[in-house]
Write a protein that holds these residues in place. Structure first.
Motif, PDB file in Angstrom:
ATOM      1  N   TYR A  20     -15.569  38.634  38.492  1.00 47.84           N
ATOM      2  CA  TYR A  20     -16.358  38.522  37.260  1.00 47.84           C
ATOM      3  C   TYR A  20     -15.764  39.395  36.181  1.00 47.84           C
ATOM      4  O   TYR A  20     -15.465  40.578  36.410  1.00 47.84           O
ATOM      5  CB  TYR A  20     -17.809  38.935  37.544  1.00 47.84           C
ATOM      6  CG  TYR A  20     -18.675  39.130  36.318  1.00 47.84           C
ATOM      7  CD1 TYR A  20     -18.816  38.130  35.365  1.00 47.84           C
ATOM      8  CD2 TYR A  20     -19.367  40.329  36.122  1.00 47.84           C
ATOM      9  CE1 TYR A  20     -19.615  38.308  34.238  1.00 47.84           C
ATOM     10  CE2 TYR A  20     -20.176  40.518  35.006  1.00 47.84           C
ATOM     11  CZ  TYR A  20     -20.291  39.505  34.066  1.00 47.84           C
ATOM     12  OH  TYR A  20     -21.083  39.685  32.962  1.00 47.84           O
ATOM     13  N   VAL A  21     -15.593  38.818  34.988  1.00 47.00           N
ATOM     14  CA  VAL A  21     -15.117  39.565  33.821  1.00 47.00           C
ATOM     15  C   VAL A  21     -16.187  39.464  32.745  1.00 47.00           C
ATOM     16  O   VAL A  21     -16.406  38.382  32.172  1.00 47.00           O
ATOM     17  CB  VAL A  21     -13.787  38.999  33.289  1.00 47.00           C
ATOM     18  CG1 VAL A  21     -13.345  39.789  32.046  1.00 47.00           C
ATOM     19  CG2 VAL A  21     -12.711  39.068  34.360  1.00 47.00           C
ATOM     20  N   PRO A  22     -16.885  40.569  32.435  1.00 51.25           N
ATOM     21  CA  PRO A  22     -17.897  40.522  31.374  1.00 51.25           C
ATOM     22  C   PRO A  22     -17.246  40.455  30.010  1.00 51.25           C
ATOM     23  O   PRO A  22     -16.041  40.705  29.851  1.00 51.25           O
ATOM     24  CB  PRO A  22     -18.657  41.842  31.570  1.00 51.25           C
ATOM     25  CG  PRO A  22     -17.660  42.749  32.205  1.00 51.25           C
ATOM     26  CD  PRO A  22     -16.783  41.894  33.062  1.00 51.25           C
ATOM     27  N   GLN A  23     -18.049  40.144  29.008  1.00 54.54           N
ATOM     28  CA  GLN A  23     -17.531  40.011  27.653  1.00 54.54           C
ATOM     29  C   GLN A  23     -17.023  41.345  27.115  1.00 54.54           C
ATOM     30  O   GLN A  23     -16.006  41.391  26.416  1.00 54.54           O
ATOM     31  CB  GLN A  23     -18.611  39.452  26.732  1.00 54.54           C
ATOM     32  CG  GLN A  23     -18.124  39.159  25.319  1.00 54.54           C
ATOM     33  CD  GLN A  23     -19.191  38.486  24.477  1.00 54.54           C
ATOM     34  OE1 GLN A  23     -20.322  38.298  24.910  1.00 54.54           O
ATOM     35  NE2 GLN A  23     -18.839  38.116  23.264  1.00 54.54           N
ATOM     36  N   LYS A  65     -25.079  32.237  26.205  1.00 51.13           N
ATOM     37  CA  LYS A  65     -24.055  32.092  27.234  1.00 51.13           C
ATOM     38  C   LYS A  65     -23.994  33.308  28.161  1.00 51.13           C
ATOM     39  O   LYS A  65     -23.990  33.171  29.385  1.00 51.13           O
ATOM     40  CB  LYS A  65     -22.680  31.849  26.594  1.00 51.13           C
ATOM     41  CG  LYS A  65     -22.599  30.612  25.711  1.00 51.13           C
ATOM     42  CD  LYS A  65     -21.176  30.326  25.255  1.00 51.13           C
ATOM     43  CE  LYS A  65     -20.539  31.431  24.450  1.00 51.13           C
ATOM     44  NZ  LYS A  65     -21.240  31.681  23.154  1.00 51.13           N
ATOM     45  N   SER A  66     -23.929  34.505  27.571  1.00 51.54           N
ATOM     46  CA  SER A  66     -23.829  35.717  28.402  1.00 51.54           C
ATOM     47  C   SER A  66     -25.085  35.910  29.244  1.00 51.54           C
ATOM     48  O   SER A  66     -25.010  36.298  30.419  1.00 51.54           O
ATOM     49  CB  SER A  66     -23.594  36.945  27.522  1.00 51.54           C
ATOM     50  OG  SER A  66     -22.347  36.867  26.852  1.00 51.54           O
ATOM     51  N   THR A  67     -26.238  35.646  28.659  1.00 54.49           N
ATOM     52  CA  THR A  67     -27.492  35.781  29.405  1.00 54.49           C
ATOM     53  C   THR A  67     -27.529  34.805  30.578  1.00 54.49           C
ATOM     54  O   THR A  67     -27.943  35.155  31.692  1.00 54.49           O
ATOM     55  CB  THR A  67     -28.693  35.536  28.483  1.00 54.49           C
ATOM     56  OG1 THR A  67     -28.659  36.483  27.409  1.00 54.49           O
ATOM     57  CG2 THR A  67     -30.010  35.683  29.233  1.00 54.49           C
ATOM     58  N   LEU A  68     -27.080  33.578  30.354  1.00 58.37           N
ATOM     59  CA  LEU A  68     -27.054  32.584  31.434  1.00 58.37           C
ATOM     60  C   LEU A  68     -26.123  33.031  32.552  1.00 58.37           C
ATOM     61  O   LEU A  68     -26.492  32.968  33.736  1.00 58.37           O
ATOM     62  CB  LEU A  68     -26.605  31.230  30.880  1.00 58.37           C
ATOM     63  CG  LEU A  68     -26.410  30.112  31.914  1.00 58.37           C
ATOM     64  CD1 LEU A  68     -27.692  29.851  32.685  1.00 58.37           C
ATOM     65  CD2 LEU A  68     -25.910  28.839  31.243  1.00 58.37           C
ATOM     66  N   ILE A  69     -24.940  33.490  32.211  1.00 60.78           N
ATOM     67  CA  ILE A  69     -23.989  33.934  33.232  1.00 60.78           C
ATOM     68  C   ILE A  69     -24.547  35.108  34.016  1.00 60.78           C
ATOM     69  O   ILE A  69     -24.484  35.146  35.253  1.00 60.78           O
ATOM     70  CB  ILE A  69     -22.639  34.286  32.575  1.00 60.78           C
ATOM     71  CG1 ILE A  69     -21.913  33.001  32.173  1.00 60.78           C
ATOM     72  CG2 ILE A  69     -21.777  35.125  33.506  1.00 60.78           C
ATOM     73  CD1 ILE A  69     -20.626  33.235  31.407  1.00 60.78           C
TER      74      ILE A  69
END
Length: 306
Positions: free
Chosen positions: A97-100, A59-63
Motif C-alpha cells: 500500500y502506498v498512501p497519497q 477516493k482516499s477515503t474509499l481506499i
C-alpha cells in the motif's frame, strides 16, 4: 446392472476464490458531511483497476475504508474474504500500500526504514531495494523527514513493491512524481500485473496515466460510484451524438443509454450515450444528419459526472 452414481459421495464443489478487495455499501461521514454514499466495488484477481475522480471525490477515503484503515459508518469491506478491520498478518504480508502522502517513520533514515520493514515480509526483495534506490538516486543515509514529497513517494513505492505483493494499492501514486518517475511507475505496474498476475488498485485524477495501464476503470464522483467497467469495453460502448436542431425538436424522451444532454452552441443537441454490454446502439444513431463520435475517457468521465 450399473450402480447409480451417489451424488452425496462426490467431491464437494470448490467455491471460487475470494476477491482480493471488495466493498459493499460503504458509507462514511465526517462532521455530518457524507464522503462515501453507499459504495460497492469489487477488485477481481489479476485486474488493474484505475479509480478516477476529481479531488475531493472520496477516493482516499474509499481506499482506506477498503483496507480497514478507517471504520465506515455502514457497509463492509473484505480483503481476500477477511473483514478488512480484522485483517490478519498473513493477509497483510500479501499486500502493498502506498498512501497519497507517505509520512511513516520520518525520524528514520531511508535504509533503516526499509531494512526494518523488510523483516516483516518473507518475500522481501532486498536486491530490488538496492537497485531502485541507486537508479532513483535516493541515498540510504538520508532522513525521511529531509526528503522532498516526490522522494518520499518514491521510497514508499519501493517499500510497497519490494514485498512482492499479490495485491498492490496505490493512492494517487504519481501526484508528487516528475514525468520520468511517473512513466517508470506505470511501467512497473504494467510489468507486475503482466508477469506476476499482481492485482492492482490505483486512484488518480490523471486520465492518461489510467489509460496506459488499467484493464478496468471505476468512476467515483461526490462519494458515489457512477461506473465500473472493463476499459476496452467502455471505449467501445460510448458515443457522443451531434443532433441537428430539426431532429432534436422531435425528441420527446431520453435516448436509450443516455447519460447527458447539452444544448449545442450552434443549435441542436449534444447527447452522450453509453449502451449496455449487449445492447444495440439507439435508433437515433442511424437518423440522417446525426453525427456520432467516440469520446476520450476524460470527456466521458466529465459527461457521466456532470
Amino acid at each position: 446392472m450399473n450402480a447409480m452414481l451417489d451424488v452425496s459421495d462426490s467431491a464437494p464443489l470448490l467455491s471460487p476464490p475470494a476477491a482480493p478487495l471488495a466493498a459493499d455499501g460503504l458509507i462514511k461521514q465526517y462532521d455530518h458531511d457524507s464522503v462515501l454514499k453507499g459504495v460497492s466495488l469489487t477488485v477481481e484477481p489479476g485486474t488493474v483497476l484505475g479509480l478516477i475522480g476529481r479531488n475531493g471525490a472520496g477516493k482516499s477515503t474509499l481506499i482506506r475504508a477498503m483496507l480497514g484503515l478507517i471504520e465506515p459508518d455502514a457497509g463492509t469491506a473484505t480483503v481476500w474474504g477477511e473483514p478488512a478491520l480484522r485483517m490478519g498478518d498473513a493477509a497483510k504480508q500479501r499486500l502493498g500500500y502506498v498512501p497519497q502522502q507517505p509520512e511513516a517513520m520520518a525520524w528514520l533514515q531511508v535504509g533503516e526504514m526499509l531494512d526494518f520493514i523488510g523483516r516483516f515480509y518473507p518475500r522481501w526483495n532486498a536486491a530490488y531495494v538496492d537497485a531502485t534506490l541507486e537508479r532513483w538516486q535516493l541515498p540510504r543515509n538520508r532522513l525521511l523527514a529531509k526528503l522532498s514529497p516526490g522522494e518520499r513517494q518514491r521510497v514508499a513505492i519501493i517499500r510497497a513493491l519490494a514485498s512482492q505483493p499479490e495485491l498492490l494499492v496505490l493512492d494517487e501514486p504519481a501526484s508528487a512524481l516528475d514525468p520520468v518517475g511517473r512513466r517508470e511507475l506505470l511501467r512497473e505496474i504494467a510489468s507486475r500485473a503482466g508477469e506476476s498476475g499482481t492485482t492492482v488498485l490505483f486512484s488518480t485524477h490523471i486520465v492518461s496515466d489510467l489509460e496506459r495501464v488499467a484493464s478496468h476503470v471505476a468512476f467515483l464522483h461526490a462519494g458515489r460510484l457512477l461506473l465500473h467497467s472493463e476499459l476496452d469495453s467502455l471505449k467501445e460502448r460510448n458515443l457522443r451524438l451531434h443532433v441537428p436542431e430539426a431532429v432534436a425538436a422531435q425528441l420527446r424522451d431520453d435516448v436509450p443509454g443516455e447519460v447527458s444532454r447539452r444544448p449545442h452552441p450552434y443549435g441542436g443537441l449534444s447527447i452522450t450515450v453509453l449502451r449496455g454490454e449487449d445492447a444495440p446502439w439507439p435508433d437515433l444513431v442511424q437518423v440522417p444528419g446525426v453525427r456520432a463520435e467516440a469520446l476520450p475517457l476524460e470527456d466521458l468521465f466529465i459527461e457521466v459526472s456532470a
